[in-house]
Design an enzyme around this catalytic site. Structure first.
Site, PDB file in Angstrom:
ATOM      1  N   SER A 113       0.816  -1.217   0.000  1.00  0.00           N
ATOM      2  CA  SER A 113       0.000   0.000   0.000  1.00  0.00           C
ATOM      3  C   SER A 113       0.855   1.275   0.000  1.00  0.00           C
ATOM      4  O   SER A 113       1.654   1.480  -0.894  1.00  0.00           O
ATOM      5  CB  SER A 113      -0.945  -0.048   1.193  1.00  0.00           C
ATOM      6  OG  SER A 113      -1.844   1.008   1.161  1.00  0.00           O
ATOM      7  N   HIS A 114       0.711   2.062   1.043  1.00  0.00           N
ATOM      8  CA  HIS A 114       1.366   3.373   1.127  1.00  0.00           C
ATOM      9  C   HIS A 114       2.769   3.295   1.715  1.00  0.00           C
ATOM     10  O   HIS A 114       3.433   4.306   1.849  1.00  0.00           O
ATOM     11  CB  HIS A 114       0.501   4.282   1.999  1.00  0.00           C
ATOM     12  CG  HIS A 114       0.140   3.590   3.288  1.00  0.00           C
ATOM     13  ND1 HIS A 114      -0.805   2.581   3.338  1.00  0.00           N
ATOM     14  CD2 HIS A 114       0.634   3.696   4.529  1.00  0.00           C
ATOM     15  CE1 HIS A 114      -0.889   2.122   4.572  1.00  0.00           C
ATOM     16  NE2 HIS A 114      -0.017   2.776   5.318  1.00  0.00           N
ATOM     17  N   ASP A 277      -2.503   6.446  -3.437  1.00  0.00           N
ATOM     18  CA  ASP A 277      -1.341   5.818  -2.797  1.00  0.00           C
ATOM     19  C   ASP A 277      -0.733   4.712  -3.664  1.00  0.00           C
ATOM     20  O   ASP A 277      -1.086   4.567  -4.834  1.00  0.00           O
ATOM     21  CB  ASP A 277      -1.733   5.268  -1.414  1.00  0.00           C
ATOM     22  CG  ASP A 277      -2.597   4.027  -1.527  1.00  0.00           C
ATOM     23  OD1 ASP A 277      -3.345   3.926  -2.523  1.00  0.00           O
ATOM     24  OD2 ASP A 277      -2.511   3.146  -0.646  1.00  0.00           O
ATOM     25  N   ASP A 281      -5.741   2.522  -3.668  1.00  0.00           N
ATOM     26  CA  ASP A 281      -7.015   2.463  -2.936  1.00  0.00           C
ATOM     27  C   ASP A 281      -7.252   3.683  -2.055  1.00  0.00           C
ATOM     28  O   ASP A 281      -8.378   3.953  -1.661  1.00  0.00           O
ATOM     29  CB  ASP A 281      -7.160   1.141  -2.149  1.00  0.00           C
ATOM     30  CG  ASP A 281      -6.040   0.903  -1.163  1.00  0.00           C
ATOM     31  OD1 ASP A 281      -5.113   1.734  -1.093  1.00  0.00           O
ATOM     32  OD2 ASP A 281      -6.096  -0.127  -0.455  1.00  0.00           O
ATOM     33  N   ARG A 282      -6.193   4.434  -1.723  1.00  0.00           N
ATOM     34  CA  ARG A 282      -6.399   5.632  -0.897  1.00  0.00           C
ATOM     35  C   ARG A 282      -6.589   6.867  -1.760  1.00  0.00           C
ATOM     36  O   ARG A 282      -6.175   6.888  -2.917  1.00  0.00           O
ATOM     37  CB  ARG A 282      -5.190   5.873   0.004  1.00  0.00           C
ATOM     38  CG  ARG A 282      -5.024   4.822   1.032  1.00  0.00           C
ATOM     39  CD  ARG A 282      -3.929   5.190   2.020  1.00  0.00           C
ATOM     40  NE  ARG A 282      -3.919   4.185   3.073  1.00  0.00           N
ATOM     41  CZ  ARG A 282      -3.365   4.338   4.252  1.00  0.00           C
ATOM     42  NH1 ARG A 282      -2.728   5.457   4.552  1.00  0.00           N
ATOM     43  NH2 ARG A 282      -3.418   3.381   5.154  1.00  0.00           N
ATOM     44  N   GLU A 363     -12.815   5.285   5.744  1.00  0.00           N
ATOM     45  CA  GLU A 363     -11.920   5.272   6.885  1.00  0.00           C
ATOM     46  C   GLU A 363     -11.174   6.597   6.928  1.00  0.00           C
ATOM     47  O   GLU A 363     -10.907   7.211   5.889  1.00  0.00           O
ATOM     48  CB  GLU A 363     -10.899   4.143   6.764  1.00  0.00           C
ATOM     49  CG  GLU A 363     -11.500   2.761   6.843  1.00  0.00           C
ATOM     50  CD  GLU A 363     -10.401   1.731   7.083  1.00  0.00           C
ATOM     51  OE1 GLU A 363     -10.140   1.429   8.249  1.00  0.00           O
ATOM     52  OE2 GLU A 363      -9.808   1.252   6.109  1.00  0.00           O
ATOM     53  N   GLU A 364     -10.794   6.980   8.145  1.00  0.00           N
ATOM     54  CA  GLU A 364     -10.066   8.251   8.303  1.00  0.00           C
ATOM     55  C   GLU A 364      -8.705   8.216   7.611  1.00  0.00           C
ATOM     56  O   GLU A 364      -8.103   9.247   7.388  1.00  0.00           O
ATOM     57  CB  GLU A 364      -9.911   8.601   9.783  1.00  0.00           C
ATOM     58  CG  GLU A 364      -9.295   7.513  10.681  1.00  0.00           C
ATOM     59  CD  GLU A 364      -7.881   7.142  10.349  1.00  0.00           C
ATOM     60  OE1 GLU A 364      -7.088   8.071  10.111  1.00  0.00           O
ATOM     61  OE2 GLU A 364      -7.552   5.937  10.319  1.00  0.00           O
ATOM     62  N   SER A 365      -8.227   7.009   7.281  1.00  0.00           N
ATOM     63  CA  SER A 365      -6.901   6.848   6.691  1.00  0.00           C
ATOM     64  C   SER A 365      -6.949   7.017   5.170  1.00  0.00           C
ATOM     65  O   SER A 365      -6.316   6.270   4.442  1.00  0.00           O
ATOM     66  CB  SER A 365      -6.364   5.467   7.052  1.00  0.00           C
ATOM     67  OG  SER A 365      -7.312   4.471   6.700  1.00  0.00           O
ATOM     68  N   LYS A 376     -11.436  -0.171  -0.916  1.00  0.00           N
ATOM     69  CA  LYS A 376     -11.551   1.270  -1.086  1.00  0.00           C
ATOM     70  C   LYS A 376     -10.969   1.620  -2.449  1.00  0.00           C
ATOM     71  O   LYS A 376     -10.185   0.843  -3.015  1.00  0.00           O
ATOM     72  CB  LYS A 376     -10.863   2.012   0.040  1.00  0.00           C
ATOM     73  CG  LYS A 376      -9.431   1.624   0.289  1.00  0.00           C
ATOM     74  CD  LYS A 376      -8.968   2.209   1.611  1.00  0.00           C
ATOM     75  CE  LYS A 376      -7.532   1.841   1.901  1.00  0.00           C
ATOM     76  NZ  LYS A 376      -7.372   1.069   3.128  1.00  0.00           N
TER      77      LYS A 376
HETATM   78  C1  G1P Z   1      -3.961   1.399   8.204  1.00  0.00           C
HETATM   79  C2  G1P Z   1      -5.158   2.284   8.370  1.00  0.00           C
HETATM   80  C3  G1P Z   1      -6.426   1.521   8.071  1.00  0.00           C
HETATM   81  C4  G1P Z   1      -6.339   0.915   6.678  1.00  0.00           C
HETATM   82  C5  G1P Z   1      -5.066   0.106   6.545  1.00  0.00           C
HETATM   83  C6  G1P Z   1      -4.857  -0.396   5.122  1.00  0.00           C
HETATM   84  O1  G1P Z   1      -4.026   0.318   9.128  1.00  0.00           O
HETATM   85  O2  G1P Z   1      -5.214   2.827   9.675  1.00  0.00           O
HETATM   86  O3  G1P Z   1      -7.534   2.373   8.188  1.00  0.00           O
HETATM   87  O4  G1P Z   1      -7.443   0.105   6.411  1.00  0.00           O
HETATM   88  O5  G1P Z   1      -3.937   0.892   6.892  1.00  0.00           O
HETATM   89  O6  G1P Z   1      -4.764   0.644   4.214  1.00  0.00           O
HETATM   90  P1  G1P Z   1      -3.211   0.312  10.512  1.00  0.00           P
HETATM   91  O7  G1P Z   1      -1.771   0.546  10.191  1.00  0.00           O
HETATM   92  O8  G1P Z   1      -3.752   1.471  11.318  1.00  0.00           O
HETATM   93  O9  G1P Z   1      -3.521  -1.011  11.145  1.00  0.00           O
HETATM   94 ZN    ZN Z   2      -3.346   1.319  -0.272  1.00  0.00          ZN
END
Ligand code: G1P
Ligand code: ZN
Length: 543
Positions: A113-114, A277, A281-282, A363-365, A376
């Site tokens: 992901s990110h 990202d 998905d973000r 989600e806030e993220s 997402k």
């Molecule tokens: C983080 C984000 C969460 C998201 C996840 C995957 O997870 O907080 O909302 O779904 O990345 O992108 P965390 O590192 O907090 O467990």
């Molecule tokens: Zn991602």
């Protein structure tokens, strides 16, 4: 065609986290590490014999090598067909879509992901099930259990076909179908948003800057925003996926997308800014001189979704992860639809979407999505914003401030303390948890706690219980602080502190969240003893 059965031993720590297994790339490259995990997934999901499986990733370093291994193992385990994005690329939402439209058994998505990529960066692998969503907890538990008992894995001796030519190839008894990673995704977006209306918006001179952060959304954004919708070339920047994302963290937040934020707060800002990202998905959306917090974005999208072409029938319900602000709850009340609060991680939305009880989730993220896929979807959110801007004929700032006027503003921030000592992080949360029964009525700084708990969720479809999902402190002025440890980090522990406070008065809607939330931030620090326990006095990332 030679199927090899190779003896192996269980490898410690192959426990899927919030979003699959995520580790340093160097860990994934250790002998047998990936092979063991892939076999555990195959066994944990009940085998792949005769089945069709989608495979693709965000293009980070090791993506193509890992796909080659996965294909050889799928073939050796009897899969009928693997559908692979050309070049090994598939954004996470595009992979989710492919699984659904091709009625596949599931899919392997390769991404961290990110998180940063490259030889010294991170790598990740997750399995999505037939609905297109991340495997739910009972399945990830079965996968983890299998990692502990594995004695052998199966792999073809032959190499997998090259990934760069469209067409169907064979590997042992399995078809390997290399598909265009973008076409089906574009078709889906065309159904959901009004391409003509957005084309008219761009033709009238609307200026967008989309930062693909050298990650997987680049080709999708070029194709949709510039080629289909007529945004001028240069609208999409950093649009070529790179194995190390150009050395950056592909995370669309104020720290890692600092250039975009600076542009949007400069005199020369375009009408809208957006970024996605690593795996697409973000999303983040900004207007001229204003950034839309992801929690607010969910609320605004929910309130306006009926204006977008594919959602004219309105919403069935809204879901948000627990630490996400309560802004969307106010929309749910106003439009009279049910609201669901789930643990962190997209996997918890899958059953609600499948049951048809919610249309939009967030989600806030920086995550928003709808029932069109089971992940997402960054570019989807940007396109829906564009469709809403075009439909309303208002600026991003106008829509956001108007939303606050009607619903009130939920001031919100998240403070992350990254790579803290794992033991210290775990102790902090354990002690907080233990203190919950005595917290009500206690004062920290200027705020008194009204109630506190440790969030647990019962899935309405399968009845599974997910406990220990974050400690929540509700203060008597309505403010809230939530504490949890990240389940996606790869170094030490990351403490996330989520802080929010509701402000109904429009005269107080234009303030800096950090200032408004200062008393909540101070109370949270005192309550959890963050500074004392971690030695950190300021967060590493503020979103
Ligand atoms: C983080 C984000 C969460 C998201 C996840 C995957 O997870 O907080 O909302 O779904 O990345 O992108 P965390 O590192 O907090 O467990
Ligand atoms: Zn991602």
């Amino acid at each position: 065609m030679t199927i090899q059965t190779v003896a192996t031993r269980p490898i410690d720590g192959q426990k899927p986290g919030t979003s699959g297994l995520r580790k340093k790339t160097s860990v994934f490259r250790q002998p047998d590490y990936l092979r063991n995990y892939v076999q555990a997934v195959i066994d944990g999901v009940g085998g792949v014999a005769g089945r069709t499986v989608v495979v693709g990733g965000d293009g980070r370093f090791f993506n193509d090598t890992a796909i080659g291994i996965i294909l050889r193992m799928l073939a050796a385990n009897g899969a009928a067909c693997a559908i692979v994005g050309r070049g090994g690329l598939l954004s996470t939402p595009a992979a989710s879509n492919l699984i659904r439209i091709r009625r596949a058994f599931g899919g392997f998505i390769l991404s961290a992901s990110h998180n940063p990529g490259g030889e010294d960066g991170d790598f990740g692998l997750k399995f999505n099930v037939a609905n297109g969503g991340p495997a739910p907890e009972p399945i990830t538990d079965a996968i983890f259990a299998r990692t502990k008992t594995l004695t052998a894995y199966r792999i073809m001796a032959e190499e997998a076909p090259a990934l760069d030519r469209l067409g169907t190839w064979t590997l042992g008894g399995m078809d390997v179908e290399i598909v265009d990673p973008i076409a089906d995704y574009v078709t889906m977006m065309e159904r959901l948003v009004d391409f003509d209306r957005i084309r008219t918006l761009f033709a009238a001179g609307f200026r967008l800057r989309f930062d693909a952060m050298h990650a997987v959304t680049g080709p999708y954004a070029h194709a949709i925003l510039e080629d289909c919708l007529g945004a001028p070339p240069g609208t999409v920047i950093n649009g070529t996926p790179l194995p190390d994302f150009g050395g950056h963290h592909p995370d669309p937040n104020p720290v890692h997308a600092a250039d975009l934020f600076a542009l949007m707060f400069s005199p020369d800002a375009p009408d809208m800014g957006a970024a996605s990202d690593g795996d697409g998905d973000r999303n983040i959306v900004l207007g001229r001189g204003i950034s839309v917090s992801p929690s607010d974005s969910l609320a605004v999208l929910a309130a306006n979704l009926h204006l977008a072409k594919g959602y004219a029938g309105g919403l069935k319900g809204i879901a948000r992860s627990m630490p996400t602000s309560r802004a969307a709850d106010r929309v749910a009340v106003r439009i009279g639809v049910p609201m669901f609060e789930t643990p962190t991680g997209w996997k918890f939305f899958g059953n609600l979407l499948d049951a048809g009880t919610v249309t939009i989730c967030g989600e806030e993220s920086a995550g928003t999505g709808s029932d069109h896929v089971r992940e997402k979807d960054g570019l989807w959110a940007v396109l829906i914003w564009l469709d809403i801007v075009a439909a309303r004929g208002e600026s991003v700032a106008g829509i956001l401030t108007g939303h606050w006027k009607t619903h009130g503003r939920d001031y919100y921030t998240r403070h992350d303390y990254e790579a803290i000592d794992t033991k210290a992080g775990e102790r902090l949360i354990a002690d907080l948890r233990a203190s919950i029964p005595g917290l009500a009525g206690k004062t920290f700084g200027s705020l008194t706690i009204a109630e506190a708990d440790d969030f647990a969720y019962r899935d309405p479809t399968d009845g599974s219980i997910s406990a220990g999902q974050g400690v929540r402190a509700m203060f008597d002025n309505g403010a809230r602080a939530v504490f949890r440890l990240s389940g996606t980090g790869t170094e030490g522990a990351t403490l996330r502190v989520y802080l929010e406070m509701f402000e109904p008065d429009p005269a107080r809607h234009g303030l800096d969240p950090q200032e408004v939330l200062a008393p909540v931030i101070a109370a949270a620090d005192k309550l959890a003893g963050i500074g004392d326990r971690t030695g950190r006095h300021t967060p590493d990332v503020i979103t």
